[in-house]
Scaffold this active site. Structure first.
Site, PDB file in Angstrom:
ATOM      1  N   SER A  22      46.154  55.196  25.815  1.00 11.80           N
ATOM      2  CA  SER A  22      45.187  55.854  24.920  1.00 11.80           C
ATOM      3  C   SER A  22      44.841  57.239  25.442  1.00 11.80           C
ATOM      4  CB  SER A  22      43.919  54.998  24.893  1.00 11.80           C
ATOM      5  OG  SER A  22      42.858  55.726  24.337  1.00 11.80           O
ATOM      6  N   TYR A  76      36.536  51.378  28.698  1.00  9.09           N
ATOM      7  CA  TYR A  76      37.798  51.177  27.982  1.00  9.09           C
ATOM      8  C   TYR A  76      38.883  52.110  28.539  1.00  9.09           C
ATOM      9  CZ  TYR A  76      41.271  51.886  24.328  1.00  9.09           C
ATOM     10  OH  TYR A  76      42.458  52.039  23.658  1.00  9.09           O
ATOM     11  N   LYS A 120      42.505  51.369  30.687  1.00  7.79           N
ATOM     12  CA  LYS A 120      43.835  51.833  30.256  1.00  7.79           C
ATOM     13  C   LYS A 120      44.501  52.631  31.375  1.00  7.79           C
ATOM     14  CE  LYS A 120      44.345  50.145  26.148  1.00  7.79           C
ATOM     15  NZ  LYS A 120      45.514  49.402  25.676  1.00  7.79           N
ATOM     16  N   HIS A 137      35.984  51.635  13.151  1.00 13.21           N
ATOM     17  CA  HIS A 137      36.773  52.871  13.048  1.00 13.21           C
ATOM     18  C   HIS A 137      36.418  53.661  11.790  1.00 13.21           C
ATOM     19  CE1 HIS A 137      39.293  50.571  15.946  1.00 13.21           C
ATOM     20  NE2 HIS A 137      39.146  51.737  16.558  1.00 13.21           N
ATOM     21  N   LEU A 138      36.490  54.963  11.950  1.00 15.36           N
ATOM     22  CA  LEU A 138      35.938  55.849  10.926  1.00 15.36           C
ATOM     23  C   LEU A 138      36.595  55.668   9.555  1.00 15.36           C
ATOM     24  CD1 LEU A 138      34.009  58.154  10.200  1.00 15.36           C
ATOM     25  CD2 LEU A 138      35.806  59.761  10.888  1.00 15.36           C
TER      26      LEU A 138
HETATM   27  N1  UDP Z   1      32.424  57.820  13.640  1.00 14.56           N
HETATM   28  C1  UDP Z   1      31.300  58.088  12.858  1.00 14.56           C
HETATM   29  N2  UDP Z   1      30.822  57.087  12.081  1.00 14.56           N
HETATM   30  C2  UDP Z   1      31.357  55.834  12.042  1.00 14.56           C
HETATM   31  C3  UDP Z   1      32.501  55.577  12.836  1.00 14.56           C
HETATM   32  C4  UDP Z   1      33.001  56.583  13.626  1.00 14.56           C
HETATM   33  O1  UDP Z   1      30.781  59.201  12.861  1.00 14.56           O
HETATM   34  O2  UDP Z   1      30.846  54.952  11.319  1.00 14.56           O
HETATM   35  C5  UDP Z   1      32.983  58.886  14.474  1.00 14.56           C
HETATM   36  C6  UDP Z   1      33.043  58.554  15.957  1.00 14.56           C
HETATM   37  O3  UDP Z   1      31.819  58.882  16.576  1.00 14.56           O
HETATM   38  C7  UDP Z   1      34.210  59.415  16.427  1.00 14.56           C
HETATM   39  C8  UDP Z   1      35.133  59.476  15.210  1.00 14.56           C
HETATM   40  O4  UDP Z   1      34.330  59.076  14.101  1.00 14.56           O
HETATM   41  O5  UDP Z   1      33.764  60.721  16.696  1.00 14.56           O
HETATM   42  C9  UDP Z   1      36.321  58.533  15.312  1.00 14.56           C
HETATM   43  O6  UDP Z   1      35.826  57.262  15.699  1.00 14.56           O
HETATM   44  P1  UDP Z   1      36.730  55.965  15.719  1.00 14.56           P
HETATM   45  O7  UDP Z   1      35.847  54.826  16.127  1.00 14.56           O
HETATM   46  O8  UDP Z   1      37.448  55.833  14.409  1.00 14.56           O
HETATM   47  O9  UDP Z   1      37.842  56.248  16.806  1.00 14.56           O
HETATM   48  P2  UDP Z   1      37.740  56.651  18.370  1.00 14.56           P
HETATM   49  O10 UDP Z   1      37.785  58.156  18.394  1.00 14.56           O
HETATM   50  O11 UDP Z   1      36.491  56.079  18.930  1.00 14.56           O
HETATM   51  O12 UDP Z   1      38.977  56.058  18.930  1.00 14.56           O
END
Ligand code: UDP
Length: 328
Positions: A119, A143, A147, A189-190
């Protein structure tokens, strides 16, 4: 004779898409998955599913003795930054101790070639963006530390036992194929969260922080399509066949903010997606963008999905057909 690949976590999101590709290319595939996060319905293409846990050495040994794989692809892991703060032992157990069992059993069965789902979290807060493979690795959350620890274990096993490894450092896996998509419980995830709004499953999106040092104040990430990740795994087998080990970033080399993702999703779905700003989420670096040059040079890999909207379109198609994930 077809090469045989044992895929841990092959019923999960990225693993299942990789398995489908390997089967299309006529590899023999055996999946080792405890189905804690994976889905039986995500096993396609005639791959064989062996249900088992990486903690269970006897079961692992039995599966290796029965199937004698040529290579291992190791996807099975705990992968949520937030959860890793609350339960670091779970992360060290799954991502390091249980993964060490896998390597131990591999060496016992003389299988000395592994592709590891690493990652971009191994870098921590980047010293520059885009990030290249030799940049400092100072993971900021448990996490990412697990990794990186497993990458170190693989390096040490290369020196001690000639175990060759390709660690692929994914940026943000996203998108779907026609059959296979992202289904986590709970979903954090976003992109899948954003798409729950037009599906009528959520009223709006929480934006975790708008005071980051980025152009619009929200976090910037590099979204890479899950089919492109799968293709990179197949290419990485070539490195192992040459008896080499590598660490390689997998991303598009382009960064998009949380607000960019929301706007692109509104465009793709034709629906308004309300959002409100919430406090920052712990362990989120401001911007993570891959320097993708090494993947091009060493793997000959070029992502085919380079537009955020196209990536979201593929996810939208899958989520529309499976609003409740594989339970549909
Ligand atoms: N994020 C957000 N709202 C949500 C979920 C995620 O603003 O409901 C933001 C999160 O803080 C990060 C980005 O979206 O900056 C991507 O987050 P995700 O969890 O998808 O992946 P990560 O970068 O943690 O692997």
């Amino acid at each position: 004779m077809a090469e045989k690949i044992l895929v841990t976590g092959g019923a999960g999101y990225v693993g299942s898409v990789c398995v489908a590709l390997l089967r299309e290319k006529d590899y023999e595939v055996v999946i080792y998955d405890n189905l804690s996060a994976g889905h039986r319905e995500a096993v396609t293409g005639g791959a064989k599913l062996e249900v088992g846990d990486l903690a269970d050495r006897a079961r692992l040994t039995e599966v290796f003795a029965t199937h004698t794989p040529d290579f291992v692809m190791h996807f099975a892991a705990s992968c949520l930054v937030g959860e890793s703060y609350h339960d670091p032992i779970l992360y060290y157990r799954n991502n390091v101790a249980n993964a060490a069992n896998l390597v131990d059993v591999m060496i016992e069965h003389d299988v000395r070639a592994i592709i590891f789902s690493s990652s971009c979290a191994v870098y921590g807060e980047p010293v520059r963006v885009p990030m290249t493979e030799d940049d400092p690795k100072n993971p900021i959350n448990p996490y990412g530390k697990t990794k990186l620890t497993f990458e170190h274990l693989l390096e040490d096993c290369d020196a001690a036992h000639g175990l060759k490894s390709v660690a692929l450092r994914y940026f943000n896996a996203a998108g779907a194929t026609d059959e296979l998509g992202e289904d986590h419980d709970p979903e954090t995830h976003l992109i899948p969260i954003v798409l729950k709004v037009p599906l009528g499953l959520l009223d709006g999106v929480e934006v975790f922080g708008d005071d980051y040092p980025t152009p619009d104040g929200t976090c910037v990430r590099d979204y890479v399509h899950v089919s492109d990740l799968a293709a990179a795994h197949e290419s990485a087998l070539g490195i192992l066949r040459q008896g080499k080990s590598e660490r390689i970033n997998l991303g598009n080399g382009n960064g998009f903010s949380v607000l960019d993702v929301i706007r692109a999703s509104e465009h793709v779905t034709g629906k308004n997606i309300p959002s409100k700003v919430s406090p920052r989420r712990r362990g989120d670096p401001a911007a993570l963008v891959a320097g993708a040059g090494k993947a091009a040079d060493v793997l000959g890999w070029q992502p085919s999905y380079t537009s955020l909207e196209t990536i979201i379109e593929t996810a939208w198609k899958w989520h529309k057909e499976h609003p409740h994930g594989y339970r549909d």
